[in-house]
Design an enzyme around this catalytic site. Sequence first.
Site, PDB file in Angstrom:
ATOM      1  N   ASP A 140      28.315 -10.610  34.392  1.00 43.43           N
ATOM      2  CA  ASP A 140      28.849 -11.039  35.688  1.00 43.43           C
ATOM      3  C   ASP A 140      30.268 -11.586  35.556  1.00 43.43           C
ATOM      4  O   ASP A 140      30.480 -12.597  34.889  1.00 43.43           O
ATOM      5  CB  ASP A 140      27.943 -12.125  36.286  1.00 43.43           C
ATOM      6  CG  ASP A 140      26.648 -11.552  36.821  1.00 43.43           C
ATOM      7  OD1 ASP A 140      26.719 -10.605  37.633  1.00 43.43           O
ATOM      8  OD2 ASP A 140      25.570 -12.033  36.422  1.00 43.43           O
TER       9      ASP A 140
ATOM     10  N   MET B  84      22.712  -6.648  46.418  1.00 40.64           N
ATOM     11  CA  MET B  84      22.631  -8.095  46.156  1.00 40.64           C
ATOM     12  C   MET B  84      21.527  -8.698  47.021  1.00 40.64           C
ATOM     13  O   MET B  84      21.507  -8.508  48.243  1.00 40.64           O
ATOM     14  CB  MET B  84      23.956  -8.789  46.502  1.00 40.64           C
ATOM     15  CG  MET B  84      25.147  -8.429  45.631  1.00 40.64           C
ATOM     16  SD  MET B  84      24.914  -8.693  43.871  1.00 40.64           S
ATOM     17  CE  MET B  84      24.616 -10.460  43.800  1.00 40.64           C
TER      18      MET B  84
ATOM     19  N   HIS C 252      23.480  -7.304  31.661  1.00 39.41           N
ATOM     20  CA  HIS C 252      24.242  -7.452  32.919  1.00 39.41           C
ATOM     21  C   HIS C 252      25.310  -8.526  32.714  1.00 39.41           C
ATOM     22  O   HIS C 252      25.005  -9.645  32.299  1.00 39.41           O
ATOM     23  CB  HIS C 252      23.284  -7.823  34.046  1.00 39.41           C
ATOM     24  CG  HIS C 252      23.928  -7.849  35.394  1.00 39.41           C
ATOM     25  ND1 HIS C 252      24.178  -6.708  36.130  1.00 39.41           N
ATOM     26  CD2 HIS C 252      24.369  -8.884  36.150  1.00 39.41           C
ATOM     27  CE1 HIS C 252      24.743  -7.042  37.282  1.00 39.41           C
ATOM     28  NE2 HIS C 252      24.872  -8.358  37.316  1.00 39.41           N
TER      29      HIS C 252
ATOM     30  N   MET D 141      32.912  -9.232  40.342  1.00 37.74           N
ATOM     31  CA  MET D 141      33.045  -9.974  41.596  1.00 37.74           C
ATOM     32  C   MET D 141      34.469 -10.495  41.625  1.00 37.74           C
ATOM     33  O   MET D 141      34.729 -11.693  41.487  1.00 37.74           O
ATOM     34  CB  MET D 141      32.006 -11.106  41.638  1.00 37.74           C
ATOM     35  CG  MET D 141      30.588 -10.574  41.841  1.00 37.74           C
ATOM     36  SD  MET D 141      29.303 -11.735  41.320  1.00 37.74           S
ATOM     37  CE  MET D 141      29.190 -11.318  39.590  1.00 37.74           C
TER      38      MET D 141
ATOM     39  N   SER E  38      20.862 -10.975  33.032  1.00 39.64           N
ATOM     40  CA  SER E  38      22.222 -11.418  33.328  1.00 39.64           C
ATOM     41  C   SER E  38      22.587 -12.571  32.407  1.00 39.64           C
ATOM     42  O   SER E  38      21.945 -13.631  32.431  1.00 39.64           O
ATOM     43  CB  SER E  38      22.332 -11.876  34.780  1.00 39.64           C
ATOM     44  OG  SER E  38      23.494 -12.670  34.924  1.00 39.64           O
TER      45      SER E  38
ATOM     46  N   HIS F  33      29.393  -6.259  36.274  1.00 35.07           N
ATOM     47  CA  HIS F  33      29.379  -6.500  37.717  1.00 35.07           C
ATOM     48  C   HIS F  33      30.642  -7.297  38.060  1.00 35.07           C
ATOM     49  O   HIS F  33      30.713  -8.491  37.776  1.00 35.07           O
ATOM     50  CB  HIS F  33      28.084  -7.263  38.057  1.00 35.07           C
ATOM     51  CG  HIS F  33      27.992  -7.706  39.478  1.00 35.07           C
ATOM     52  ND1 HIS F  33      27.029  -8.589  39.917  1.00 35.07           N
ATOM     53  CD2 HIS F  33      28.733  -7.390  40.575  1.00 35.07           C
ATOM     54  CE1 HIS F  33      27.179  -8.802  41.214  1.00 35.07           C
ATOM     55  NE2 HIS F  33      28.211  -8.094  41.638  1.00 35.07           N
TER      56      HIS F  33
ATOM     57  N   MET G  50      33.374 -13.218  37.526  1.00 33.92           N
ATOM     58  CA  MET G  50      33.725 -13.920  38.774  1.00 33.92           C
ATOM     59  C   MET G  50      35.129 -14.500  38.635  1.00 33.92           C
ATOM     60  O   MET G  50      35.489 -15.013  37.568  1.00 33.92           O
ATOM     61  CB  MET G  50      32.729 -15.045  39.030  1.00 33.92           C
ATOM     62  CG  MET G  50      31.279 -14.562  39.069  1.00 33.92           C
ATOM     63  SD  MET G  50      30.171 -15.912  39.468  1.00 33.92           S
ATOM     64  CE  MET G  50      28.582 -15.085  39.335  1.00 33.92           C
TER      65      MET G  50
ATOM     66  N   ASP H   4      19.984  -7.348  42.403  1.00 38.60           N
ATOM     67  CA  ASP H   4      20.544  -8.493  41.674  1.00 38.60           C
ATOM     68  C   ASP H   4      20.414  -9.756  42.515  1.00 38.60           C
ATOM     69  O   ASP H   4      20.967  -9.831  43.621  1.00 38.60           O
ATOM     70  CB  ASP H   4      22.022  -8.194  41.376  1.00 38.60           C
ATOM     71  CG  ASP H   4      22.698  -9.267  40.527  1.00 38.60           C
ATOM     72  OD1 ASP H   4      22.031 -10.227  40.118  1.00 38.60           O
ATOM     73  OD2 ASP H   4      23.914  -9.106  40.279  1.00 38.60           O
TER      74      ASP H   4
HETATM   75  C1  DX5 Z   1      25.037 -13.616  41.098  1.00 31.58           C
HETATM   76  C2  DX5 Z   1      25.058 -12.698  39.915  1.00 31.58           C
HETATM   77  C3  DX5 Z   1      23.727 -12.443  39.335  1.00 31.58           C
HETATM   78  C4  DX5 Z   1      23.059 -13.665  38.780  1.00 31.58           C
HETATM   79  C5  DX5 Z   1      21.589 -13.501  38.988  1.00 31.58           C
HETATM   80  O1  DX5 Z   1      26.278 -13.597  41.720  1.00 31.58           O
HETATM   81  O2  DX5 Z   1      25.609 -11.435  40.277  1.00 31.58           O
HETATM   82  O3  DX5 Z   1      23.749 -11.404  38.375  1.00 31.58           O
HETATM   83  O4  DX5 Z   1      23.288 -13.894  37.418  1.00 31.58           O
HETATM   84  O5  DX5 Z   1      20.962 -14.674  38.610  1.00 31.58           O
HETATM   85  P1  DX5 Z   1      19.444 -14.971  38.981  1.00 31.58           P
HETATM   86  O6  DX5 Z   1      18.620 -13.883  38.399  1.00 31.58           O
HETATM   87  O7  DX5 Z   1      19.224 -16.305  38.383  1.00 31.58           O
HETATM   88  O8  DX5 Z   1      19.380 -14.975  40.512  1.00 31.58           O
HETATM   89 ZN    ZN Z   2      25.362  -9.706  38.875  1.00 30.98          ZN
END
Ligand code: DX5
Ligand code: ZN
Length: 231
Positions: free
Chosen positions: A36, A138, A34, A69, A9, A67, A38, A180
């Site tokens: 992310d 998750m 990956h 969010m 990620s 991903h 947000m 994840d």
């Molecule tokens: C959290 C993200 C993850 C995050 C995981 O909301 O969706 O992808 O980057 O990070 P680690 O591996 O540090 O828990």
């Molecule tokens: Zn993620």
Amino acid sequence: MAQFHIAPSILSADFSRLGEEVRNVVAAGADWIHFDVMDNHYVPNLTIGPLVCEAIRPHVDVPIDVHLMVRPVDRIVPDFAKAGANVISFHPEGSDHIDRTLSLIRDHGCKAGLVFNPATPLIYLDHVMDKLDLVLIMSVNPGFGGQSFIPEALKKVREARARIDAYRERTGREIHLEVDGGVKIDNIAEIAEAGADSFVAGSAIFGKPDYKQVIDAMRAELAKVESGAKA
Ligand code: DX5
Ligand code: ZN
């Protein structure tokens, strides 16, 4: 046995040199990137969008696993498809019409995934398996990297694996099962044993100086599961 995928990620990467970071992590053996997204609305953090996806796309030839969010989710899906995303996943809470969003993603030529927060039930899978390419469980509450793995997630991974296996027996079609949050060298085998085939790891990889060393160690743990040593 399933082929395992390691998906670093980039949330934990150095954003001031993201191109170099993704090239390095792929050279170190990453299978997917990956990504992310947000929105400071669905989750209490704000990260990166389609422009950044487009910017890193030429740097790597592995799939980009987006991903989302965000809420609402539909408006931004075509932008990520255009930006070079290969897989686009979203949370059921981010869409008023889950079936429609899955079709939207696939109509734009991407693989579609549904993401389950720690307290979100798998019931959302019931009527959409035909439109799914990936189920993402998750193991932390979404929003931040570096949180601790919630052990209850293992139970949900087992349940999701049973559903996916039953579906494959019926249809012959494969659906990825990804986990994840809080994935590390020391718990990846246990997560694989529960049935996951794809593993997101942010801080475990980008938080260390030698990405290859971490990815190799993760693969060594996974090889023990494949060979049945930990089964
Ligand atoms: C959290 C993200 C993850 C995050 C995981 O909301 O969706 O992808 O980057 O990070 P680690 O591996 O540090 O828990
Ligand atoms: Zn993620």
